[in-house]
Design a protein around this motif. Structure first.
Motif, short mmCIF file in Angstrom:
data_model
loop_
_atom_site.label_atom_id
_atom_site.label_comp_id
_atom_site.label_asym_id
_atom_site.label_seq_id
_atom_site.Cartn_x
_atom_site.Cartn_y
_atom_site.Cartn_z
N LEU A 147 62.71 88.22 -47.40
CA LEU A 147 61.66 88.75 -46.53
C LEU A 147 60.83 87.63 -45.91
O LEU A 147 60.45 87.69 -44.74
CB LEU A 147 60.76 89.72 -47.31
CG LEU A 147 61.37 91.08 -47.63
CD1 LEU A 147 60.45 91.86 -48.56
CD2 LEU A 147 61.66 91.86 -46.37
N LYS A 148 60.53 86.59 -46.69
CA LYS A 148 59.74 85.48 -46.19
C LYS A 148 60.50 84.65 -45.15
O LYS A 148 59.87 84.00 -44.31
CB LYS A 148 59.31 84.58 -47.36
CG LYS A 148 58.25 85.21 -48.22
CD LYS A 148 57.91 84.34 -49.41
CE LYS A 148 56.93 85.05 -50.34
NZ LYS A 148 56.69 84.30 -51.57
N SER A 149 61.80 84.67 -45.20
CA SER A 149 62.59 83.85 -44.26
C SER A 149 62.98 84.61 -42.99
O SER A 149 63.60 84.03 -42.10
CB SER A 149 63.85 83.33 -44.95
OG SER A 149 64.73 84.39 -45.23
N LEU A 150 62.62 85.88 -42.88
CA LEU A 150 62.96 86.65 -41.69
C LEU A 150 62.17 86.17 -40.48
O LEU A 150 60.99 85.82 -40.60
CB LEU A 150 62.70 88.14 -41.92
CG LEU A 150 63.58 88.85 -42.92
CD1 LEU A 150 63.14 90.30 -43.08
CD2 LEU A 150 65.03 88.77 -42.51
N THR A 151 62.82 86.15 -39.35
CA THR A 151 62.16 85.81 -38.09
C THR A 151 62.41 86.93 -37.09
O THR A 151 63.27 87.78 -37.32
CB THR A 151 62.75 84.49 -37.52
OG1 THR A 151 64.12 84.71 -37.17
CG2 THR A 151 62.64 83.35 -38.52
#
Length: 78
Positions: free
Chosen positions: A72-76
């Motif tokens: 989730l933190k790496s989604l762009t």
């Protein structure tokens, strides 16, 4: 006395008014079925299907949650 129920295709999706309409673009889905008393699932060639499903008790849910958080933190926006 037999009760007459509506078919699933006669119910609209949540938040929509009309029921879904069929599509000719839906494609082909292979038929899977169960046979016998022990409910072994067979493919369309009558070969047993070996489901590789983990027992939920064997899953480290804390590790799984960390992977979800990292994803989730790496989604762009892309």
């Amino acid at each position: 006395m037999r009760t007459s129920y509506r078919k699933w295709k006669e119910y609209p999706y949540d938040g929509e008014k009309p029921p879904p309409k069929g599509s000719s673009e839906a494609g082909y889905w292979p038929m899977f079925f169960s046979k016998g008393r022990d409910s072994n699932f067979l493919d369309s060639f009558h070969q047993p299907i070996n489901w590789r499903i983990k027992n939920p008790d064997d899953i480290n849910w804390k590790t799984e949650l960390l992977l979800v958080d990292q994803t989730l933190k790496s989604l762009t926006p892309q």
